[in-house]
Design a protein around this motif. Structure first.
Motif, PDB file in Angstrom:
ATOM      1  N   THR A  28       0.832  -1.205   0.000  1.00  0.00           N
ATOM      2  CA  THR A  28       0.000   0.000   0.000  1.00  0.00           C
ATOM      3  C   THR A  28       0.866   1.253   0.000  1.00  0.00           C
ATOM      4  O   THR A  28       0.541   2.235  -0.672  1.00  0.00           O
ATOM      5  N   TYR A  29       1.976   1.217   0.723  1.00  0.00           N
ATOM      6  CA  TYR A  29       2.865   2.375   0.734  1.00  0.00           C
ATOM      7  C   TYR A  29       3.386   2.664  -0.670  1.00  0.00           C
ATOM      8  O   TYR A  29       3.401   3.819  -1.106  1.00  0.00           O
ATOM      9  N   LYS A  30       3.791   1.623  -1.393  1.00  0.00           N
ATOM     10  CA  LYS A  30       4.334   1.818  -2.739  1.00  0.00           C
ATOM     11  C   LYS A  30       3.275   2.383  -3.690  1.00  0.00           C
ATOM     12  O   LYS A  30       3.593   3.136  -4.603  1.00  0.00           O
ATOM     13  N   MET A  31       2.012   2.028  -3.451  1.00  0.00           N
ATOM     14  CA  MET A  31       0.954   2.481  -4.349  1.00  0.00           C
ATOM     15  C   MET A  31       0.342   3.824  -3.940  1.00  0.00           C
ATOM     16  O   MET A  31       0.003   4.634  -4.797  1.00  0.00           O
ATOM     17  N   LYS A  32       0.202   4.064  -2.641  1.00  0.00           N
ATOM     18  CA  LYS A  32      -0.598   5.214  -2.183  1.00  0.00           C
ATOM     19  C   LYS A  32       0.106   6.145  -1.189  1.00  0.00           C
ATOM     20  O   LYS A  32      -0.416   7.210  -0.894  1.00  0.00           O
ATOM     21  N   GLY A  33       1.221   5.730  -0.585  1.00  0.00           N
ATOM     22  CA  GLY A  33       1.897   6.586   0.382  1.00  0.00           C
ATOM     23  C   GLY A  33       1.687   6.140   1.820  1.00  0.00           C
ATOM     24  O   GLY A  33       0.951   5.191   2.106  1.00  0.00           O
ATOM     25  N   LEU A  34       2.346   6.856   2.736  1.00  0.00           N
ATOM     26  CA  LEU A  34       2.411   6.424   4.133  1.00  0.00           C
ATOM     27  C   LEU A  34       1.075   6.474   4.865  1.00  0.00           C
ATOM     28  O   LEU A  34       0.762   5.568   5.635  1.00  0.00           O
ATOM     29  N   LEU A  35       0.285   7.502   4.673  1.00  0.00           N
ATOM     30  CA  LEU A  35      -0.980   7.571   5.406  1.00  0.00           C
ATOM     31  C   LEU A  35      -1.926   6.446   4.999  1.00  0.00           C
ATOM     32  O   LEU A  35      -2.562   5.812   5.854  1.00  0.00           O
ATOM     33  N   TRP A  36      -2.032   6.192   3.700  1.00  0.00           N
ATOM     34  CA  TRP A  36      -2.861   5.071   3.245  1.00  0.00           C
ATOM     35  C   TRP A  36      -2.311   3.748   3.784  1.00  0.00           C
ATOM     36  O   TRP A  36      -3.070   2.870   4.201  1.00  0.00           O
ATOM     37  N   ALA A  37      -0.989   3.604   3.750  1.00  0.00           N
ATOM     38  CA  ALA A  37      -0.357   2.366   4.227  1.00  0.00           C
ATOM     39  C   ALA A  37      -0.605   2.167   5.719  1.00  0.00           C
ATOM     40  O   ALA A  37      -0.803   1.039   6.176  1.00  0.00           O
ATOM     41  N   THR A  38      -0.621   3.261   6.476  1.00  0.00           N
ATOM     42  CA  THR A  38      -0.899   3.175   7.913  1.00  0.00           C
ATOM     43  C   THR A  38      -2.317   2.648   8.141  1.00  0.00           C
ATOM     44  O   THR A  38      -2.537   1.760   8.970  1.00  0.00           O
ATOM     45  N   GLY A  39      -3.276   3.186   7.405  1.00  0.00           N
ATOM     46  CA  GLY A  39      -4.659   2.695   7.510  1.00  0.00           C
ATOM     47  C   GLY A  39      -4.776   1.243   7.106  1.00  0.00           C
ATOM     48  O   GLY A  39      -5.462   0.453   7.771  1.00  0.00           O
ATOM     49  N   VAL A  71      -2.897   0.159  16.711  1.00  0.00           N
ATOM     50  CA  VAL A  71      -4.177   0.867  16.778  1.00  0.00           C
ATOM     51  C   VAL A  71      -3.989   2.284  17.328  1.00  0.00           C
ATOM     52  O   VAL A  71      -4.484   3.261  16.744  1.00  0.00           O
ATOM     53  N   VAL A  72      -3.245   2.414  18.430  1.00  0.00           N
ATOM     54  CA  VAL A  72      -3.067   3.735  19.051  1.00  0.00           C
ATOM     55  C   VAL A  72      -2.270   4.670  18.140  1.00  0.00           C
ATOM     56  O   VAL A  72      -2.722   5.767  17.803  1.00  0.00           O
ATOM     57  N   PHE A  73      -1.067   4.226  17.732  1.00  0.00           N
ATOM     58  CA  PHE A  73      -0.208   5.126  16.959  1.00  0.00           C
ATOM     59  C   PHE A  73      -0.663   5.258  15.507  1.00  0.00           C
ATOM     60  O   PHE A  73      -0.541   6.344  14.926  1.00  0.00           O
ATOM     61  N   ASP A  82      -0.538  13.029  10.580  1.00  0.00           N
ATOM     62  CA  ASP A  82       0.868  13.304  10.870  1.00  0.00           C
ATOM     63  C   ASP A  82       1.613  11.978  11.050  1.00  0.00           C
ATOM     64  O   ASP A  82       1.367  11.258  12.022  1.00  0.00           O
ATOM     65  N   PRO A  83       2.533  11.627  10.125  1.00  0.00           N
ATOM     66  CA  PRO A  83       3.237  10.347  10.207  1.00  0.00           C
ATOM     67  C   PRO A  83       4.210  10.231  11.384  1.00  0.00           C
ATOM     68  O   PRO A  83       4.721   9.156  11.657  1.00  0.00           O
ATOM     69  N   PHE A  84       4.446  11.332  12.106  1.00  0.00           N
ATOM     70  CA  PHE A  84       5.333  11.292  13.270  1.00  0.00           C
ATOM     71  C   PHE A  84       4.947  10.152  14.210  1.00  0.00           C
ATOM     72  O   PHE A  84       5.798   9.410  14.686  1.00  0.00           O
ATOM     73  N   TYR A  85       3.670  10.020  14.503  1.00  0.00           N
ATOM     74  CA  TYR A  85       3.203   9.046  15.488  1.00  0.00           C
ATOM     75  C   TYR A  85       3.458   7.611  15.025  1.00  0.00           C
ATOM     76  O   TYR A  85       3.800   6.744  15.820  1.00  0.00           O
ATOM     77  N   PHE A  86       3.299   7.384  13.746  1.00  0.00           N
ATOM     78  CA  PHE A  86       3.543   6.045  13.216  1.00  0.00           C
ATOM     79  C   PHE A  86       5.040   5.734  13.234  1.00  0.00           C
ATOM     80  O   PHE A  86       5.448   4.632  13.552  1.00  0.00           O
ATOM     81  N   LYS A  87       5.847   6.723  12.916  1.00  0.00           N
ATOM     82  CA  LYS A  87       7.300   6.511  12.875  1.00  0.00           C
ATOM     83  C   LYS A  87       7.878   6.316  14.270  1.00  0.00           C
ATOM     84  O   LYS A  87       8.774   5.499  14.469  1.00  0.00           O
ATOM     85  N   ILE A  88       7.374   7.043  15.253  1.00  0.00           N
ATOM     86  CA  ILE A  88       7.907   6.933  16.610  1.00  0.00           C
ATOM     87  C   ILE A  88       7.503   5.606  17.263  1.00  0.00           C
ATOM     88  O   ILE A  88       8.154   5.131  18.191  1.00  0.00           O
ATOM     89  N   LYS A  89       6.428   4.993  16.756  1.00  0.00           N
ATOM     90  CA  LYS A  89       5.958   3.719  17.312  1.00  0.00           C
ATOM     91  C   LYS A  89       7.071   2.677  17.339  1.00  0.00           C
ATOM     92  O   LYS A  89       7.225   1.934  18.318  1.00  0.00           O
ATOM     93  N   VAL A  90       7.878   2.614  16.297  1.00  0.00           N
ATOM     94  CA  VAL A  90       8.960   1.627  16.213  1.00  0.00           C
ATOM     95  C   VAL A  90       9.930   1.815  17.374  1.00  0.00           C
ATOM     96  O   VAL A  90      10.326   0.843  18.034  1.00  0.00           O
TER      97      VAL A  90
END
Length: 195
Positions: A28-39, A71-73, A82-90
């Motif tokens: 999904t990231y390759k096709m649509k980007g980080l926000l779509w991939a997060t969903g 689910v939270v991040f 804001d992709p910050f939250y997804f990136k900091i999750k790691v």
């Protein structure tokens, strides 16, 4: 079909279910980007956990924690766009793993032994050493995640998340294999019934 074959198939299905959300995320990231991939990752993770529970009627604590973090991040990332939250999750997951092992060691608990002790028998001193090594590794991964996310492109970070984390974890585990092999306690063979 033997019970051993069924057990192997069950383990394979479990592994496929656990890794499928990562595959969904990457595609999904390759096709649509980080926000779509997060969903997509959020939905795929919830679906994988639901299927796992439907098939086995149990979910591991680690899987519950990971799902909760996604689910939270992931939810924060999508809600705030804001992709910050997804990136900091790691980094947060790795700090929590390292902290859990370290706190356990300070409380004289060997959580790593609790997780792997049924498959590997080693003296407690070896488990302590191995646990401290993993504490350092998890903390190093947390820092490395921030370095990659802050210092490189988003594509580089996604590749690091998708391939780098798994590759580094496997390499670290293999690097510790000789240490474990030196400390494994061989269990005595069962004596025969007729003596």
């Amino acid at each position: 079909m033997t019970s051993e074959t069924r057990k192997q198939l069950s383990q394979l299905n479990k592994s496929l279910l656990e890794f499928s959300p990562l595959v969904v995320f990457f595609i999904t990231y390759k096709m649509k980007g980080l926000l779509w991939a997060t969903g997509a990752l959020l939905i795929a993770t919830l679906l994988a956990v639901t299927i796992q529970f439907a098939l086995t009627r149990k979910i591991s604590k680690m899987q519950l924690i990971t799902t909760g973090m996604v689910v939270v991040f992931g939810g924060l990332t999508l809600y705030l766009q804001d992709p910050f939250y997804f990136k900091i999750k790691v980094s947060i997951i790795n700090v929590l793993l390292g902290a859990a092992l370290a706190i356990g060691l300070l409380m004289r608990k060997l959580f790593l032994k609790d997780m792997l002790g049924s498959t590997v028998d080693m003296p407690d001193a070896a488990w302590r050493t191995l646990s401290w090594r993993w504490v350092g590794f998890f903390l190093a991964l947390a820092v490395l995640n921030v370095v990659v996310w802050q210092g490189f492109s988003e594509d580089a970070w996604v590749n690091f998340k998708a391939y780098g984390l798994l590759g580094l974890t496997m390499a670290f585990a293999m690097a510790n294999a000789p240490f474990m092999a030196r400390h494994i306690v061989e269990k005595p063979a069962n004596p025969s019934a007729d003596g």
